[in-house]
Write a protein that holds these residues in place. Structure first.
Motif, PDB file in Angstrom:
ATOM      1  N   GLY A   1     -25.684 -17.923  37.470  1.00 31.36           N
ATOM      2  CA  GLY A   1     -26.492 -17.023  38.271  1.00 31.36           C
ATOM      3  C   GLY A   1     -26.463 -15.600  37.745  1.00 31.36           C
ATOM      4  O   GLY A   1     -25.655 -15.244  36.882  1.00 31.36           O
ATOM      5  N   PRO A   2     -27.336 -14.736  38.245  1.00 27.92           N
ATOM      6  CA  PRO A   2     -27.390 -13.356  37.755  1.00 27.92           C
ATOM      7  C   PRO A   2     -26.114 -12.567  37.998  1.00 27.92           C
ATOM      8  O   PRO A   2     -25.770 -11.686  37.201  1.00 27.92           O
ATOM      9  CB  PRO A   2     -28.578 -12.751  38.514  1.00 27.92           C
ATOM     10  CG  PRO A   2     -28.815 -13.652  39.679  1.00 27.92           C
ATOM     11  CD  PRO A   2     -28.388 -15.017  39.241  1.00 27.92           C
ATOM     12  N   VAL A   3     -25.372 -12.870  39.075  1.00 25.91           N
ATOM     13  CA  VAL A   3     -24.120 -12.147  39.318  1.00 25.91           C
ATOM     14  C   VAL A   3     -23.087 -12.525  38.260  1.00 25.91           C
ATOM     15  O   VAL A   3     -22.357 -11.663  37.749  1.00 25.91           O
ATOM     16  CB  VAL A   3     -23.596 -12.434  40.740  1.00 25.91           C
ATOM     17  CG1 VAL A   3     -22.228 -11.789  40.945  1.00 25.91           C
ATOM     18  CG2 VAL A   3     -24.576 -11.909  41.783  1.00 25.91           C
ATOM     19  N   MET A   4     -23.005 -13.817  37.911  1.00 30.91           N
ATOM     20  CA  MET A   4     -22.081 -14.236  36.860  1.00 30.91           C
ATOM     21  C   MET A   4     -22.414 -13.530  35.540  1.00 30.91           C
ATOM     22  O   MET A   4     -21.518 -13.016  34.856  1.00 30.91           O
ATOM     23  CB  MET A   4     -22.130 -15.750  36.660  1.00 30.91           C
ATOM     24  CG  MET A   4     -21.304 -16.226  35.463  1.00 30.91           C
ATOM     25  SD  MET A   4     -21.422 -18.005  35.154  1.00 30.91           S
ATOM     26  CE  MET A   4     -20.308 -18.604  36.423  1.00 30.91           C
ATOM     27  N   LEU A   5     -23.688 -13.493  35.164  1.00 28.29           N
ATOM     28  CA  LEU A   5     -24.062 -12.863  33.908  1.00 28.29           C
ATOM     29  C   LEU A   5     -23.782 -11.366  33.940  1.00 28.29           C
ATOM     30  O   LEU A   5     -23.321 -10.785  32.952  1.00 28.29           O
ATOM     31  CB  LEU A   5     -25.538 -13.118  33.596  1.00 28.29           C
ATOM     32  CG  LEU A   5     -25.971 -14.579  33.451  1.00 28.29           C
ATOM     33  CD1 LEU A   5     -27.374 -14.654  32.849  1.00 28.29           C
ATOM     34  CD2 LEU A   5     -24.994 -15.379  32.619  1.00 28.29           C
TER      35      LEU A   5
ATOM     36  N   GLY B   1     -36.389 -15.637  31.292  1.00 28.01           N
ATOM     37  CA  GLY B   1     -35.427 -15.168  32.285  1.00 28.01           C
ATOM     38  C   GLY B   1     -34.218 -14.596  31.593  1.00 28.01           C
ATOM     39  O   GLY B   1     -34.213 -14.364  30.376  1.00 28.01           O
ATOM     40  N   LEU B   2     -33.149 -14.369  32.358  1.00 29.45           N
ATOM     41  CA  LEU B   2     -31.915 -13.846  31.795  1.00 29.45           C
ATOM     42  C   LEU B   2     -31.276 -14.867  30.864  1.00 29.45           C
ATOM     43  O   LEU B   2     -31.308 -16.074  31.118  1.00 29.45           O
ATOM     44  CB  LEU B   2     -30.941 -13.481  32.914  1.00 29.45           C
ATOM     45  CG  LEU B   2     -31.386 -12.363  33.869  1.00 29.45           C
ATOM     46  CD1 LEU B   2     -30.352 -12.167  34.969  1.00 29.45           C
ATOM     47  CD2 LEU B   2     -31.628 -11.055  33.120  1.00 29.45           C
ATOM     48  N   VAL B   3     -30.663 -14.376  29.800  1.00 30.02           N
ATOM     49  CA  VAL B   3     -30.088 -15.239  28.771  1.00 30.02           C
ATOM     50  C   VAL B   3     -28.574 -15.333  28.982  1.00 30.02           C
ATOM     51  O   VAL B   3     -27.897 -14.313  29.166  1.00 30.02           O
ATOM     52  CB  VAL B   3     -30.382 -14.677  27.370  1.00 30.02           C
ATOM     53  CG1 VAL B   3     -29.781 -15.582  26.296  1.00 30.02           C
ATOM     54  CG2 VAL B   3     -31.885 -14.532  27.170  1.00 30.02           C
ATOM     55  N   VAL B   4     -28.048 -16.543  28.949  1.00 26.98           N
ATOM     56  CA  VAL B   4     -26.610 -16.751  29.075  1.00 26.98           C
ATOM     57  C   VAL B   4     -25.921 -16.316  27.784  1.00 26.98           C
ATOM     58  O   VAL B   4     -26.366 -16.655  26.684  1.00 26.98           O
ATOM     59  CB  VAL B   4     -26.291 -18.235  29.376  1.00 26.98           C
ATOM     60  CG1 VAL B   4     -24.788 -18.424  29.586  1.00 26.98           C
ATOM     61  CG2 VAL B   4     -27.059 -18.709  30.596  1.00 26.98           C
ATOM     62  N   HIS B   5     -24.830 -15.579  27.907  1.00 31.31           N
ATOM     63  CA  HIS B   5     -24.105 -15.075  26.754  1.00 31.31           C
ATOM     64  C   HIS B   5     -23.554 -16.220  25.896  1.00 31.31           C
ATOM     65  O   HIS B   5     -22.957 -17.173  26.439  1.00 31.31           O
ATOM     66  CB  HIS B   5     -22.895 -14.233  27.186  1.00 31.31           C
ATOM     67  CG  HIS B   5     -23.191 -13.188  28.215  1.00 31.31           C
ATOM     68  ND1 HIS B   5     -23.528 -13.498  29.507  1.00 31.31           N
ATOM     69  CD2 HIS B   5     -23.155 -11.837  28.143  1.00 31.31           C
ATOM     70  CE1 HIS B   5     -23.700 -12.371  30.192  1.00 31.31           C
ATOM     71  NE2 HIS B   5     -23.486 -11.352  29.381  1.00 31.31           N
ATOM     72  N   GLY B   6     -23.710 -16.108  24.575  1.00 28.33           N
ATOM     73  CA  GLY B   6     -23.095 -17.090  23.690  1.00 28.33           C
ATOM     74  C   GLY B   6     -21.595 -17.203  23.879  1.00 28.33           C
ATOM     75  O   GLY B   6     -21.048 -18.325  23.959  1.00 28.33           O
TER      76      GLY B   6
END
Length: 276
Positions: A170-174, A202-207
């Motif tokens: 979710g956006p809070v985790m990112l 959308g928002l991209v999950v960090h590698g």
């Protein structure tokens, strides 16, 4: 060789110190949904990415939120940055609450032509020390690509998991992971920028978040295992808030294959060696 030639950056060095503060360790635990109340004598696997960060003033940041290139990293301000993968060897644990040092060097800079335009590959060597003893040796691969629509759909089917976990980014985790790693790249928390400027839906999950999730799923499935090395690479980005799965399978008594998948196709892969 001109300073405008990215190859001129080969051999450049950077040193960063960190006290490995226990309070920050707790914040990292919260960002990864780990138990923040546990006792952390040593830094858990891959949590060093939230430490040894050389921050920059706002005036030295680029439009993407990263430090402007042309300092430690070579100039490529007209391109989009991606964390492509890396290789790590773990020699001894980093101890929480003890000062440490990161010594980094630009190992290689290579320009290539890809299907979507120019690609600048930069490999950075990192060495992490405590009390002058080497704890972690790392090579990190960064890719700068010409602005173009990213490849989002997977084509390679994922193998069958022997163990797996689900991650709901979710956006809070990112946002939290960006905060604890002091990562200003706007694709991870600024949805209009990610969509309108870099072309993601959308928002991209960090590698690094994906790699950490893969590694810790392995450790939860194999308690007591001691990881000796990890090699990982991104196949395609993962977009929040859609859930993805991390897990893997054993290849031998000392080697495992890890991956992250979404919709049945591969997104990230890793090879891990360990001692039982």
């Amino acid at each position: 060789m001109s300073d405008h030639d990215p190859a001129a950056w080969i051999g450049r060095t950077e040193t960063c110190f960190d006290a490995l503060d226990p309070g920050h360790v707790r914040r990292v635990a919260l960002s990864l949904d780990a138990d923040p109340g546990q006792s952390f004598e040593h830094l858990p696997l891959l949590w060093h990415w939230a430490f040894f960060v050389e921050g920059q003033p706002y005036a030295r940041l680029g439009a993407d939120g990263h430090p402007r290139r042309g300092g430690f990293l070579p100039p490529a301000d007209d391109r989009n940055r991606m964390w492509a993968g890396g290789r790590l060897e773990f020699h001894r644990p980093l101890r929480v609450g003890r000062p440490g040092e990161r010594r980094s060097r630009i190992a290689s800079v290579t320009e290539k032509a890809g299907r979507t335009g120019r690609l600048l590959f930069v490999t950075v060597e990192h060495r992490y020390f405590q009390d002058d003893a080497l704890c972690v040796a790392e090579e990190q691969d960064i890719v700068y690509r010409d602005p173009s629509p990213p490849v989002l759909e997977g084509t390679r089917p994922a193998p069958e998991f022997q163990w797996s976990e689900t991650v709901a980014p979710g956006p809070v985790m990112l946002f939290r992971y960006s905060a604890v790693t002091f990562n200003g790249h706007r694709i991870h928390y600024d949805a209009p920028y990610a969509r309108d400027v870099e072309g993601y839906p959308g928002l991209v999950v960090h590698g690094p978040l994906i790699a950490t999730s893969m590694a810790h799923a392995f450790l939860r499935a194999h308690p007591g295992a001691r990881v000796r090395s990890l090699s990982y690479r991104g196949v395609r980005p993962l977009i929040a808030p859609r859930a993805f799965q991390v897990g893997g399978r054993l290849l031998s008594d000392h080697e495992a294959e890890l991956w992250a998948e979404q919709g049945g196709t591969l997104a990230h892969q890793a090879s891990l060696r360990f001692e039982a």
